[in-house]
Enzyme design. Structure first.
Site, PDB file in Angstrom:
ATOM      1  N   ARG A 179       0.853  -1.185   0.000  1.00  0.00           N
ATOM      2  CA  ARG A 179       0.000   0.000   0.000  1.00  0.00           C
ATOM      3  C   ARG A 179       0.894   1.242   0.000  1.00  0.00           C
ATOM      4  O   ARG A 179       1.938   1.269   0.663  1.00  0.00           O
ATOM      5  CB  ARG A 179      -0.909   0.031   1.237  1.00  0.00           C
ATOM      6  CG  ARG A 179      -2.106  -0.887   1.136  1.00  0.00           C
ATOM      7  CD  ARG A 179      -3.104  -0.436   0.069  1.00  0.00           C
ATOM      8  NE  ARG A 179      -4.261  -1.300  -0.077  1.00  0.00           N
ATOM      9  CZ  ARG A 179      -4.357  -2.305  -0.961  1.00  0.00           C
ATOM     10  NH1 ARG A 179      -3.370  -2.598  -1.785  1.00  0.00           N
ATOM     11  NH2 ARG A 179      -5.476  -3.012  -1.039  1.00  0.00           N
TER      12      ARG A 179
ATOM     13  N   GLU B 209      -3.106   7.754  -4.436  1.00  0.00           N
ATOM     14  CA  GLU B 209      -3.370   7.207  -5.774  1.00  0.00           C
ATOM     15  C   GLU B 209      -4.654   7.781  -6.369  1.00  0.00           C
ATOM     16  O   GLU B 209      -5.620   7.945  -5.621  1.00  0.00           O
ATOM     17  CB  GLU B 209      -3.584   5.684  -5.638  1.00  0.00           C
ATOM     18  CG  GLU B 209      -2.416   4.848  -6.030  1.00  0.00           C
ATOM     19  CD  GLU B 209      -2.628   3.392  -5.657  1.00  0.00           C
ATOM     20  OE1 GLU B 209      -1.884   2.913  -4.807  1.00  0.00           O
ATOM     21  OE2 GLU B 209      -3.547   2.757  -6.191  1.00  0.00           O
TER      22      GLU B 209
ATOM     23  N   HIS C  94      -0.657   0.298 -10.047  1.00  0.00           N
ATOM     24  CA  HIS C  94      -1.329  -0.648  -9.148  1.00  0.00           C
ATOM     25  C   HIS C  94      -1.780  -1.893  -9.923  1.00  0.00           C
ATOM     26  O   HIS C  94      -2.977  -2.185 -10.011  1.00  0.00           O
ATOM     27  CB  HIS C  94      -2.513   0.026  -8.442  1.00  0.00           C
ATOM     28  CG  HIS C  94      -2.895  -0.648  -7.159  1.00  0.00           C
ATOM     29  ND1 HIS C  94      -3.405   0.033  -6.075  1.00  0.00           N
ATOM     30  CD2 HIS C  94      -2.842  -1.948  -6.769  1.00  0.00           C
ATOM     31  CE1 HIS C  94      -3.660  -0.820  -5.095  1.00  0.00           C
ATOM     32  NE2 HIS C  94      -3.317  -2.032  -5.488  1.00  0.00           N
TER      33      HIS C  94
HETATM   34  C1  DGY Z   1      -5.745  -5.785  -3.372  1.00  0.00           C
HETATM   35  O1  DGY Z   1      -6.455  -6.710  -3.749  1.00  0.00           O
HETATM   36  O2  DGY Z   1      -5.747  -5.384  -2.209  1.00  0.00           O
HETATM   37  C2  DGY Z   1      -4.811  -5.176  -4.370  1.00  0.00           C
HETATM   38  O3  DGY Z   1      -4.267  -4.004  -3.951  1.00  0.00           O
HETATM   39  C3  DGY Z   1      -5.459  -5.023  -5.720  1.00  0.00           C
HETATM   40  O4  DGY Z   1      -5.603  -6.296  -6.225  1.00  0.00           O
END
Ligand code: DGY
Length: 323
Positions: free
Chosen positions: A242, A271, A289
Site C-alpha cells: 500500500r 493514488e 497498481h
Molecule cells: C488488493 O487486492 O488489495 C490489491 O491491492 C489489488 O488487487
C-alpha cells in the site's frame, strides 16, 4: 423467492458480471465511473449487498448512512484498509475480501519491479523507444546483479512467501524477513529464510527490500526518513503493498540524495496521483497498481466475491469474512 439485490461499484470482468446476473438482481457499473459518497449511500440504502473495490473509500461517512439496508460488503480485493471496519461492525455489516487467488500474480509483479529496478529495464526501454541507443558497449547501462543478493521482506504473509519462493528458487537470493506473526517453521525452513527481530534489522542488511505488510493505521509511514537512512546506499526498495506504508516525500528525498539506489513502486500515497519528482527519476520504476492485474486472477477475485455472497445469502459463513 426474489433474488438478493447487489450493487457493484466498478466494472468487473465479464465472466463474473455474467455470473452475478445469473445469481442476483445486480446493478453493474458499465461506465466504470467511480462512485461518489452519495451513490455509495444510495447503494447501501437500496441493496442487500454492496460490492466496492480497493479504490472506493468506504469510510465512516459512507457507513453512517441513514436507513441502511445492506447486510454485507463483499469487497473485491484482498486489502481492506479502504473500509472502516469499526464503522462496518457497529452497523452490523459483514465484510469479506478476496485473499489467496491474487498471491502468485502479486508476487510476480513485485519480482518484476525488483528485476526492472535492478537491471534498469524501464530506463532501457525508454532509451530504445526514444531512439537514443547507439549500440552495445561494455559500460552501457550497467545495473545491479540480482542473483545471490539478500532480499529483505517486511511482512511474511502469503504474498511475501510467494515472492521469497521466486527469489530463493529462481534467483538464489538469501531471504531475511521480519513479521510479528512469523510463518510456520516448515515454510521458513523451505526457503532457508532467516527471521530478524525488527524492520530496522532487515533494512540494514538487505540489498533489496520488498514491502508486504497490510495498509492502515499500524503501518502508516512505516518506511520513513529515519528508516530509509538505514538502508544500504546501493539498495532498492519495492512496494506492491500500500502506498502510505512509505512516507513518499521521504522516499523522494532519499532517492534525490542517493541514500538508496532506486525504487520499484506499484502503489502510491494519494493514488492515482504520482508526484512529478518520481515521474522524472530514471532509477524508479512506476506501475499503475497492477499487482493482481492478470485476466485469470481478476476473474478469480470476482468469483471469490460471488462465492462469499452466495454463502452469506444461503445463511452460511462466508469463507473470507473479515468482520
Ligand atoms: C488488493 O487486492 O488489495 C490489491 O491491492 C489489488 O488487487
Amino acid at each position: 423467492m426474489s433474488k438478493p439485490r447487489v450493487i457493484v461499484s466498478r466494472k468487473w470482468p465479464e465472466e463474473v458480471e455474467g455470473r452475478m446476473q445469473e445469481l442476483f438482481d445486480v446493478q453493474l457499473n458499465e461506465t466504470d465511473t467511480p462512485m461518489t459518497v452519495s451513490q455509495m449511500h444510495e447503494a447501501l440504502q437500496n441493496a442487500d449487498a454492496f460490492c466496492p473495490t480497493v479504490s472506493d473509500q468506504v469510510n465512516a461517512e459512507v457507513l453512517s448512512v441513514d436507513n441502511l439496508k445492506a447486510r454485507i460488503i463483499g469487497s473485491y480485493g484482498v486489502g481492506f484498509n479502504h473500509i472502516d471496519l469499526d464503522a462496518a461492525r457497529s452497523r452490523g455489516l459483514v465484510v469479506t475480501n478476496t485473499p489467496e487467488v491474487l498471491t502468485d500474480c502479486t508476487a510476480d509483479l513485485a519480482m518484476t519491479l525488483l528485476l526492472m529496478t535492478a537491471r534498469r529495464a524501464g530506463e532501457g526501454e525508454r532509451h530504445v523507444r526514444n531512439r537514443e541507443w547507439t549500440g552495445w558497449r561494455p559500460t552501457h547501462m550497467m545495473g545491479t546483479k540480482v542473483t545471490g543478493k539478500t532480499l529483505g521482506l517486511i511482512g511474511m504473509g502469503r504474498i511475501a512467501r510467494a515472492m521469497a519462493h521466486r527469489a530463493f528458487h529462481g534467483f538464489g537470493m538469501r531471504i531475511i524477513f521480519t513479521d510479528p506473526y512469523p510463518p510456520p517453521d516448515e515454510v521458513v525452513d523451505s526457503l532457508q529464510a532467516e527471521a530478524r527481530e525488527t524492520v530496522e534489522d532487515v533494512l540494514r542488511e538487505a540489498d533489496f527490500v520488498s514491502l508486504h505488510c497490510p495498509g492502515g493505521k499500524e503501518t502508516y509511514h512505516l518506511i520513513n526518513s529515519d528508516r530509509l537512512a538505514l538502508m544500504k546506499p546501493g539498495a532498492f526498495l519495492v512496494n506492491s503493498a500500500r502506498g502510505d506504508v512509505i512516507d513518499q516525500s521521504a522516499l523522494i528525498a532519499a532517492l534525490e540524495q542517493g541514500a538508496i539506489a532506486g525504487a520499484g513502486l506499484d502503489v502510491y500515497e494519494g493514488e492515482p496521483a504520482v508526484p512529478e519528482k518520481l515521474l522524472s527519476m530514471n532509477n524508479v520504476v512506476l506501475f499503475p497498481h497492477l499487482g493482481s492485474a492478470s485476466r485469470e486472477t481478476r476473474v478469480e477475485m470476482g468469483m471469490r466475491v460471488v462465492e462469499n455472497l452466495q454463502a452469506f445469502f444461503n445463511g452460511e459463513a462466508p469463507r473470507d469474512r473479515v468482520v
